[in-house]
Design a protein around this motif. Structure first.
Motif, PDB file in Angstrom:
ATOM      1  N   LYS A 280      -5.438  -8.601 -11.142  1.00  0.00           N
ATOM      2  CA  LYS A 280      -4.046  -8.882 -11.503  1.00  0.00           C
ATOM      3  C   LYS A 280      -3.077  -8.787 -10.329  1.00  0.00           C
ATOM      4  O   LYS A 280      -1.933  -9.199 -10.443  1.00  0.00           O
ATOM      5  N   GLY A 281      -3.499  -8.210  -9.219  1.00  0.00           N
ATOM      6  CA  GLY A 281      -2.617  -8.040  -8.071  1.00  0.00           C
ATOM      7  C   GLY A 281      -1.767  -6.792  -8.182  1.00  0.00           C
ATOM      8  O   GLY A 281      -2.133  -5.829  -8.843  1.00  0.00           O
ATOM      9  N   ALA A 282      -0.607  -6.829  -7.552  1.00  0.00           N
ATOM     10  CA  ALA A 282       0.307  -5.685  -7.543  1.00  0.00           C
ATOM     11  C   ALA A 282       1.194  -5.735  -8.781  1.00  0.00           C
ATOM     12  O   ALA A 282       1.828  -6.736  -9.066  1.00  0.00           O
ATOM     13  N   ILE A 283       1.214  -4.617  -9.520  1.00  0.00           N
ATOM     14  CA  ILE A 283       1.942  -4.538 -10.790  1.00  0.00           C
ATOM     15  C   ILE A 283       2.822  -3.291 -10.767  1.00  0.00           C
ATOM     16  O   ILE A 283       2.397  -2.209 -10.348  1.00  0.00           O
ATOM     17  N   VAL A 284       4.064  -3.449 -11.248  1.00  0.00           N
ATOM     18  CA  VAL A 284       4.987  -2.318 -11.313  1.00  0.00           C
ATOM     19  C   VAL A 284       4.427  -1.262 -12.261  1.00  0.00           C
ATOM     20  O   VAL A 284       4.018  -1.556 -13.378  1.00  0.00           O
ATOM     21  N   ASN A 285       4.398  -0.047 -11.795  1.00  0.00           N
ATOM     22  CA  ASN A 285       3.845   1.085 -12.532  1.00  0.00           C
ATOM     23  C   ASN A 285       4.797   1.530 -13.646  1.00  0.00           C
ATOM     24  O   ASN A 285       5.957   1.157 -13.674  1.00  0.00           O
ATOM     25  N   ASP A 286       4.289   2.351 -14.553  1.00  0.00           N
ATOM     26  CA  ASP A 286       5.136   2.979 -15.572  1.00  0.00           C
ATOM     27  C   ASP A 286       6.058   3.967 -14.866  1.00  0.00           C
ATOM     28  O   ASP A 286       5.591   4.896 -14.209  1.00  0.00           O
ATOM     29  N   LEU A 287       7.337   3.739 -15.012  1.00  0.00           N
ATOM     30  CA  LEU A 287       8.317   4.559 -14.316  1.00  0.00           C
ATOM     31  C   LEU A 287       9.382   5.017 -15.300  1.00  0.00           C
ATOM     32  O   LEU A 287       9.571   4.371 -16.322  1.00  0.00           O
ATOM     33  N   PRO A 288      10.103   6.067 -15.063  1.00  0.00           N
ATOM     34  CA  PRO A 288      10.054   6.885 -13.861  1.00  0.00           C
ATOM     35  C   PRO A 288       8.791   7.732 -13.797  1.00  0.00           C
ATOM     36  O   PRO A 288       8.150   8.005 -14.816  1.00  0.00           O
ATOM     37  N   LEU A 289       8.453   8.109 -12.577  1.00  0.00           N
ATOM     38  CA  LEU A 289       7.282   8.950 -12.357  1.00  0.00           C
ATOM     39  C   LEU A 289       7.539  10.334 -12.931  1.00  0.00           C
ATOM     40  O   LEU A 289       8.692  10.778 -12.997  1.00  0.00           O
TER      41      LEU A 289
ATOM     42  N   ASN B   8       0.821  -1.214   0.000  1.00  0.00           N
ATOM     43  CA  ASN B   8       0.000   0.000   0.000  1.00  0.00           C
ATOM     44  C   ASN B   8       0.854   1.262   0.000  1.00  0.00           C
ATOM     45  O   ASN B   8       0.499   2.248  -0.654  1.00  0.00           O
ATOM     46  N   LEU B   9       1.976   1.247   0.708  1.00  0.00           N
ATOM     47  CA  LEU B   9       2.886   2.397   0.674  1.00  0.00           C
ATOM     48  C   LEU B   9       3.483   2.570  -0.716  1.00  0.00           C
ATOM     49  O   LEU B   9       3.585   3.698  -1.219  1.00  0.00           O
ATOM     50  N   LEU B  10       3.869   1.462  -1.352  1.00  0.00           N
ATOM     51  CA  LEU B  10       4.395   1.519  -2.719  1.00  0.00           C
ATOM     52  C   LEU B  10       3.344   2.068  -3.679  1.00  0.00           C
ATOM     53  O   LEU B  10       3.660   2.843  -4.581  1.00  0.00           O
ATOM     54  N   LYS B  11       2.103   1.667  -3.475  1.00  0.00           N
ATOM     55  CA  LYS B  11       1.005   2.166  -4.311  1.00  0.00           C
ATOM     56  C   LYS B  11       0.806   3.663  -4.077  1.00  0.00           C
ATOM     57  O   LYS B  11       0.697   4.438  -5.028  1.00  0.00           O
ATOM     58  N   ASP B  12       0.777   4.072  -2.807  1.00  0.00           N
ATOM     59  CA  ASP B  12       0.576   5.488  -2.473  1.00  0.00           C
ATOM     60  C   ASP B  12       1.672   6.369  -3.054  1.00  0.00           C
ATOM     61  O   ASP B  12       1.429   7.520  -3.426  1.00  0.00           O
ATOM     62  N   GLU B  13       2.890   5.834  -3.139  1.00  0.00           N
ATOM     63  CA  GLU B  13       4.016   6.607  -3.666  1.00  0.00           C
ATOM     64  C   GLU B  13       4.143   6.495  -5.179  1.00  0.00           C
ATOM     65  O   GLU B  13       5.004   7.127  -5.778  1.00  0.00           O
ATOM     66  N   GLY B  14       3.297   5.672  -5.817  1.00  0.00           N
ATOM     67  CA  GLY B  14       3.254   5.605  -7.270  1.00  0.00           C
ATOM     68  C   GLY B  14       4.126   4.548  -7.918  1.00  0.00           C
ATOM     69  O   GLY B  14       4.212   4.487  -9.138  1.00  0.00           O
ATOM     70  N   TYR B  15       4.785   3.713  -7.121  1.00  0.00           N
ATOM     71  CA  TYR B  15       5.672   2.699  -7.694  1.00  0.00           C
ATOM     72  C   TYR B  15       4.924   1.502  -8.272  1.00  0.00           C
ATOM     73  O   TYR B  15       5.398   0.872  -9.213  1.00  0.00           O
ATOM     74  N   ILE B  16       3.774   1.183  -7.686  1.00  0.00           N
ATOM     75  CA  ILE B  16       2.991   0.049  -8.169  1.00  0.00           C
ATOM     76  C   ILE B  16       1.527   0.434  -8.270  1.00  0.00           C
ATOM     77  O   ILE B  16       1.081   1.419  -7.673  1.00  0.00           O
TER      78      ILE B  16
END
Length: 129
Positions: A72-81, A58-66
């Motif tokens: 599908k579950g937790a997925i790595v976000n398009d990065l860099p932000l 949830n912290l990773l999601k809040d910070e935009g990383y996932i």
């Protein structure tokens, strides 16, 4: 994905999980749009409570990383932000403390800059002109 957790550390386990996932994304071990293990699987694999892993995710999601998708579950976000003033101020604040601690622990400015450059290179960051 292999996480090296220190159960004797003063750093909370959820923070260690979050930081190691961030480093895994930055160095390319985890790719954009790649799925992370489910909360349950990750918790069983490393031997922690599933709420600990859930807090990290949830912290990773809040910070935009996932992104977290029910299907599908937790997925790595398009990065860099994208660059945002808020993110720049957060980085400046963290860097300010890091520079102060580095200075007080006897690291020279040149060593700090050299080490920082080496770390950037490890994470695939290139100088853009």
């Amino acid at each position: 994905m292999i996480l090296n957790l220190d159960f004797n550390s003063d750093v909370p386990i959820y923070t260690q999980i979050k930081e190691q996932i961030i480093k895994s994304i930055a160095c390319g071990e985890l790719k954009i749009n790649e799925s992370l293990p489910s909360v349950r699987n990750m918790a069983e694999e490393i031997g922690v409570n599933l709420h600990t892993v859930n807090k990290s995710y949830n912290l990773l999601k809040d910070e935009g990383y996932i992104n977290i998708d029910r299907r599908k579950g937790a997925i790595v976000n398009d990065l860099p932000l994208p660059k945002k003033d808020f993110n720049i101020e957060k980085i400046k604040s963290m860097l300010d403390l890091l520079v102060a601690e580095s200075y007080l622990l006897g690291m020279s400015k040149e060593d700090f800059i050299d080490y920082s450059s080496d770390l950037f290179a490890n994470y695939g960051v290139r100088d853009y002109e």
